[in-house]
Design an enzyme around this catalytic site. Structure first.
Site, PDB file in Angstrom:
ATOM      1  N   ARG A 142       0.830  -1.217   0.000  1.00 44.67           N
ATOM      2  CA  ARG A 142       0.000   0.000   0.000  1.00 44.67           C
ATOM      3  C   ARG A 142       0.862   1.263   0.000  1.00 44.67           C
ATOM      4  O   ARG A 142       0.329   2.375  -0.101  1.00 44.67           O
ATOM      5  CB  ARG A 142      -0.897   0.040   1.254  1.00 44.67           C
ATOM      6  N   TYR A 145       0.796   4.273  -2.558  1.00 42.88           N
ATOM      7  CA  TYR A 145      -0.280   5.257  -2.381  1.00 42.88           C
ATOM      8  C   TYR A 145      -0.031   6.099  -1.136  1.00 42.88           C
ATOM      9  O   TYR A 145       0.011   7.332  -1.202  1.00 42.88           O
ATOM     10  CB  TYR A 145      -1.617   4.522  -2.274  1.00 42.88           C
ATOM     11  N   GLU A 147       2.645   6.534   0.891  1.00 42.04           N
ATOM     12  CA  GLU A 147       3.863   7.364   0.917  1.00 42.04           C
ATOM     13  C   GLU A 147       3.851   8.390  -0.207  1.00 42.04           C
ATOM     14  O   GLU A 147       4.383   9.489  -0.058  1.00 42.04           O
ATOM     15  CB  GLU A 147       5.119   6.487   0.829  1.00 42.04           C
ATOM     16  N   LYS A 149       1.211   9.937  -1.275  1.00 39.22           N
ATOM     17  CA  LYS A 149       0.360  11.034  -0.795  1.00 39.22           C
ATOM     18  C   LYS A 149       1.061  11.831   0.308  1.00 39.22           C
ATOM     19  O   LYS A 149       0.860  13.033   0.444  1.00 39.22           O
ATOM     20  CB  LYS A 149      -0.960  10.473  -0.264  1.00 39.22           C
ATOM     21  N   ASN A 174     -12.884   7.786   3.676  1.00 38.74           N
ATOM     22  CA  ASN A 174     -13.733   7.016   2.748  1.00 38.74           C
ATOM     23  C   ASN A 174     -14.985   7.766   2.315  1.00 38.74           C
ATOM     24  O   ASN A 174     -15.780   8.182   3.144  1.00 38.74           O
ATOM     25  CB  ASN A 174     -14.223   5.730   3.427  1.00 38.74           C
ATOM     26  N   VAL A 187     -15.224  -1.140  -0.387  1.00 38.18           N
ATOM     27  CA  VAL A 187     -16.197  -1.974   0.308  1.00 38.18           C
ATOM     28  C   VAL A 187     -17.644  -1.621  -0.044  1.00 38.18           C
ATOM     29  O   VAL A 187     -18.471  -2.524  -0.264  1.00 38.18           O
ATOM     30  CB  VAL A 187     -15.925  -1.971   1.839  1.00 38.18           C
ATOM     31  N   PHE A 191     -19.949  -4.421  -1.901  1.00 44.85           N
ATOM     32  CA  PHE A 191     -21.137  -4.990  -1.253  1.00 44.85           C
ATOM     33  C   PHE A 191     -22.390  -4.739  -2.102  1.00 44.85           C
ATOM     34  O   PHE A 191     -23.228  -5.625  -2.258  1.00 44.85           O
ATOM     35  CB  PHE A 191     -21.342  -4.386   0.147  1.00 44.85           C
TER      36      PHE A 191
HETATM   37  N1  LIG Z   1     -12.861   8.264  -2.818  1.00 40.98           N
HETATM   38  C1  LIG Z   1     -12.307   8.257  -1.640  1.00 40.98           C
HETATM   39  O1  LIG Z   1     -12.865   7.687  -0.691  1.00 40.98           O
HETATM   40  C2  LIG Z   1     -10.997   8.957  -1.403  1.00 40.98           C
HETATM   41  C3  LIG Z   1     -10.432   8.895  -0.130  1.00 40.98           C
HETATM   42  C4  LIG Z   1      -9.219   9.538   0.102  1.00 40.98           C
HETATM   43  C5  LIG Z   1      -8.602  10.249  -0.901  1.00 40.98           C
HETATM   44  N2  LIG Z   1      -9.174  10.297  -2.139  1.00 40.98           N
HETATM   45  C6  LIG Z   1      -8.443  11.041  -3.181  1.00 40.98           C
HETATM   46  O2  LIG Z   1      -9.337  11.791  -3.974  1.00 40.98           O
HETATM   47  C7  LIG Z   1      -8.886  11.792  -5.345  1.00 40.98           C
HETATM   48  C8  LIG Z   1     -10.007  11.293  -6.243  1.00 40.98           C
HETATM   49  O3  LIG Z   1     -10.364   9.965  -5.841  1.00 40.98           O
HETATM   50  P1  LIG Z   1     -11.543   9.161  -6.537  1.00 40.98           P
HETATM   51  O4  LIG Z   1     -12.184   8.337  -5.512  1.00 40.98           O
HETATM   52  O5  LIG Z   1     -12.360  10.086  -7.363  1.00 40.98           O
HETATM   53  O6  LIG Z   1     -10.697   8.172  -7.456  1.00 40.98           O
HETATM   54  P2  LIG Z   1     -10.799   7.870  -9.022  1.00 40.98           P
HETATM   55  O7  LIG Z   1      -9.837   6.775  -9.309  1.00 40.98           O
HETATM   56  O8  LIG Z   1     -12.223   7.681  -9.418  1.00 40.98           O
HETATM   57  O9  LIG Z   1     -10.297   9.240  -9.651  1.00 40.98           O
HETATM   58  C9  LIG Z   1      -8.951   9.534  -9.878  1.00 40.98           C
HETATM   59  C10 LIG Z   1      -8.875  10.158 -11.273  1.00 40.98           C
HETATM   60  O10 LIG Z   1      -7.512  10.495 -11.539  1.00 40.98           O
HETATM   61  C11 LIG Z   1      -7.201  10.088 -12.872  1.00 40.98           C
HETATM   62  N3  LIG Z   1      -5.751   9.859 -12.938  1.00 40.98           N
HETATM   63  C12 LIG Z   1      -5.022   8.886 -12.342  1.00 40.98           C
HETATM   64  N4  LIG Z   1      -3.728   9.019 -12.655  1.00 40.98           N
HETATM   65  C13 LIG Z   1      -3.637  10.115 -13.458  1.00 40.98           C
HETATM   66  C14 LIG Z   1      -2.561  10.754 -14.118  1.00 40.98           C
HETATM   67  N5  LIG Z   1      -1.296  10.316 -14.003  1.00 40.98           N
HETATM   68  N6  LIG Z   1      -2.830  11.851 -14.885  1.00 40.98           N
HETATM   69  C15 LIG Z   1      -4.108  12.312 -15.019  1.00 40.98           C
HETATM   70  N7  LIG Z   1      -5.155  11.734 -14.428  1.00 40.98           N
HETATM   71  C16 LIG Z   1      -4.930  10.646 -13.652  1.00 40.98           C
HETATM   72  C17 LIG Z   1      -8.015   8.818 -13.069  1.00 40.98           C
HETATM   73  O11 LIG Z   1      -8.194   8.464 -14.419  1.00 40.98           O
HETATM   74  C18 LIG Z   1      -9.319   9.195 -12.375  1.00 40.98           C
HETATM   75  O12 LIG Z   1     -10.209   9.853 -13.243  1.00 40.98           O
HETATM   76  C19 LIG Z   1      -7.632  10.918  -5.387  1.00 40.98           C
HETATM   77  O13 LIG Z   1      -6.500  11.743  -5.355  1.00 40.98           O
HETATM   78  C20 LIG Z   1      -7.731  10.096  -4.123  1.00 40.98           C
HETATM   79  O14 LIG Z   1      -6.462   9.737  -3.655  1.00 40.98           O
HETATM   80  C21 LIG Z   1     -10.348   9.665  -2.417  1.00 40.98           C
END
Ligand SMILES: NC(=O)c1ccc[n+]([C@@H]2O[C@H](COP(=O)([O-])OP(=O)(O)OC[C@H]3O[C@@H](n4cnc5c(N)ncnc54)[C@H](O)[C@@H]3O)[C@@H](O)[C@H]2O)c1
Length: 321
Positions: A142, A145, A147, A149, A174, A187, A191
């Protein structure tokens, strides 16, 4: 004149909802995405809107555009996706942040970073407050992701200290809702998909590990409030729902709301999976007057409706690589 906003990762789950909200709020939105985990289907309804512009681009390469504000969301967020190509995941967080911060510096634009509760790792403190430094394994599956971030946060704060850049770092817990990917292994989507298809519901471990789930509309409200907050507020600020629920309770709630005949089955816990994760959102309450409003039942109903429709109308744009 409309303010121009760049959303990286704009075709993803959270990014596409953010694009919707910004357009509704009167912004001109540039949505940058390489469609690694996002889909064109997520933003298809915006095509043709004169204030929406999609651009295929990988943020690990420099980007030259003119905007007033930046939301940096690009990064695969679910373990299945970020572990598929872990080196690219780190590159997206680290090289991506360097490129987008460089852009913000040139434009003197305010920049928001979608950080994560994963920076706390497998925490010894509950609930987690922003000043807690975390307990992260630097060499596990993991780590790309977590590290990545953490390093992105470091870069944001160094650009702030060194170049006086206005940064807004949110630590997202989440989040769930319509447009989550059906196969992303998270999850809630797991589910719901299993329940709607009548498959066994897979619970990892004994199901007593807890999580807290925030509905996407609440989360997007938090993003906007963070971006528009007073100049001195850099974050990090936790955004999430402090109501904890065990995986067993979640599975039972989804079975009830889908009226599904699925059975529960138990499998071993994956490596480094935290037992418990809960945000302390006092800072968001105090500085942003923000807290989640949508109940779990209401949010799950919306999400279940979305997945039901998705299964009725198969869309090839939703197929993952
Ligand atoms: N959904 C959650 O619960 C959650 C929790 C914590 C953090 N986040 C953060 O929020 C952000 C969005 O998450 P999400 O749930 O919408 O995920 P997601 O995977 O649906 O969206 C991420 C988007 O980034 C794009 N992407 C990935 N690598 C890329 C790159 N190199 N260049 C351009 N685009 C790229 C993907 O195609 C996707 O559209 C992320 O940074 C994620 O780490 C989300």
């Amino acid at each position: 004149m409309k303010r121009r906003v760049l959303v990286t990762g704009g075709a993803g789950f959270l990014g596409s909802h953010l694009c919707d909200r910004l357009i509704n709020d009167g912004f001109d939105v540039l949505c940058v995405d390489n469609y690694y985990t996002g889909t064109k289907a997520n933003v298809a309804h915006l095509i043709g809107n004169p204030f929406f512009e999609p651009m295929r681009h990988d943020v690990t390469f420099p980007l030259y555009v003119e905007v007033d504000q930046i939301y940096n969301l690009a990064c695969p967020a679910s373990p299945i996706h970020y572990q598929h190509d872990p080196i690219q995941t780190t590159k997206t967080s680290v090289h991506g942040s360097i490129n987008i911060l460089g852009l913000a510096k040139r434009l003197n634009a305010r920049i928001f970073q979608a950080s994560t509760s994963e920076v706390y790792g497998d925490p010894e403190e509950h609930p987690q407050q922003e000043q807690y430094w975390g307990r992260v394994n630097p060499i596990g599956p993991r780590s790309c992701y977590d590290e990545g971030k953490r390093c992105a946060e470091t870069l944001f704060f160094d650009y702030h200290r060194q170049h006086r850049l206005e940064i807004k770092v949110a630590r997202i817990f989440n989040t769930y809702g319509p447009r989550m990917h059906p196969n992303d292994g998270r999850v809630v989507s797991n589910f719901i998909v299993q329940a709607l298809q009548g498959d066994d519901i897979t619970i990892y471990g004994d199901g007593m590990q807890t999580r807290s789930f925030c509905y996407v509309d609440d989360m997007i409200e938090g993003f906007i409030r963070m971006m528009e907050s007073e100049a001195g507020l850099t974050g990090p600020v936790n955004l999430g729902n402090p109501d904890e629920i065990s995986m067993l309770e979640l599975a039972e709630t989804i079975l009830r709301l889908t009226d599904s005949p699925s059975k529960l089955i138990f499998k071993p816990l994956p490596t480094n999976d935290p037992r418990k994760r809960q945000p302390d959102i006092s800072l968001a309450r105090e500085k942003l007057s923000w807290e989640p409003k949508v109940t779990l039942d209401d949010g799950l109903r919306e999400t279940i409706e979305y997945f039901k429709k998705m299964f009725q109308t198969f869309d090839p744009a939703l197929t993952l690589p």
